[in-house]
Design an enzyme around this catalytic site. Structure first.
Site, short mmCIF file in Angstrom:
data_model
loop_
_atom_site.label_atom_id
_atom_site.label_comp_id
_atom_site.label_asym_id
_atom_site.label_seq_id
_atom_site.Cartn_x
_atom_site.Cartn_y
_atom_site.Cartn_z
N GLY A 141 0.83 -1.21 0.00
CA GLY A 141 0.00 0.00 0.00
C GLY A 141 0.86 1.24 0.00
CG ASN A 142 -0.16 4.65 -1.49
OD1 ASN A 142 -0.85 5.53 -0.98
ND2 ASN A 142 -0.57 3.97 -2.56
CE1 TYR A 143 3.65 5.10 5.77
CE2 TYR A 143 5.21 5.86 4.10
CZ TYR A 143 4.93 5.12 5.24
OH TYR A 143 5.93 4.41 5.84
CB SER A 144 -2.79 7.97 -0.29
OG SER A 144 -3.96 8.72 -0.51
CB ALA A 161 -1.78 7.42 -3.80
#
Ligand code: CTP
Length: 212
Positions: free
Chosen positions: A22-25, A90
């Site tokens: 995943g990512n930090y969005s 994102a």
């Protein structure tokens, strides 16, 4: 009365039943855009990845998704009915080639995960776009910001692109503030650092100029 679709938040790409890429969005920018559109009387379809934000406005229809493929399917399905789409999510560019159906055990000293490309939602909507529809993208860049953003604008057939630079401290992921530039085919405009709700207002002002 305009119909606006917004993608927001990260995507999660499953590795096994308990792990993902995943990512930090946080989704805050996309949700601020949805609320600003709804406040001005639009019918909003908000396609959200896994986020911890709520939207309380009546004229926002929220579609929750997890992976890029699910976001792609929802966006491609909804876009033909829209006057505009803002692609703020994102999205993970790659996903694991295989999803283990049981939790992967710790074996061996190293581990490799083979990744395969995800579909590009923005590029597909750029191909689908018809006369009268407006398509807005975001570009998150750490270097050669303007050149990279301009390239994405053209490659994905966007009408304008909102540039987020990771060089601006205290903006972007997780933050309540953002500092953007808006790049169209003709011009570039730089904005001050502001609360995401105020940034949303600037972006929707620009969108309104493009709507017929
Ligand atoms: N985007 C999308 N689907 C993808 C990847 C990106 O819809 N699979 C959208 C984003 O929501 C954003 C724009 O495309 O509006 C640009 O995203 P970004 O991640 O900056 O661009 P990429 O094309 O993935 O390029 P790179 O990661 O190589 O910088």
């Amino acid at each position: 009365g305009k119909r606006i679709m917004i993608t927001a938040g990260p995507t999660y790409e499953k590795i096994d039943p308990v792990r993902f890429i995943g990512n930090y969005s946080s989704g805050k920018m996309g949700f601020a855009l949805a609320e600003e559109c709804a406040r001005r009387g639009a019918e909003v379809t908000l396609i959200a990845g896994p986020v911890n934000v709520q939207c309380t406005m009546n004229n926002v229809q929220r579609v929750d998704v997890e992976s890029c493929q699910q976001m792609y399917d929802a966006a491609v399905h909804a876009f033909p009915q829209m006057d505009a789409a803002i692609l703020c999510a994102a999205v993970a560019d790659f996903r694991p080639a295989e999803v283990a159906d049981q939790k992967i055990k710790r074996v061996g000293k190293t581990m490799d995960i083979h990744l395969v490309p995800n579909p590009d939602i923005a590029a597909e909507l750029g191909r689908m776009k018809r006369e009268g529809q407006t398509l807005v993208g975001f570009a998150l860049e750490t270097n050669d910001e303007q050149q990279n953003a301009q390239h994405k604008l053209e490659k994905k057939n966007l009408d304008f692109i909102v540039l987020n630079s990771l060089r601006n401290e205290g903006t972007c992921f997780k933050s309540d503030e953002n500092q953007i530039s808006i790049i169209s085919r003709k011009a570039k405009k730089d904005y001050d650092k502001k609360a995401k709700a105020d940034v949303a207002r600037d972006i929707i002002d620009e969108l309104v100029k493009n709507l017929s």
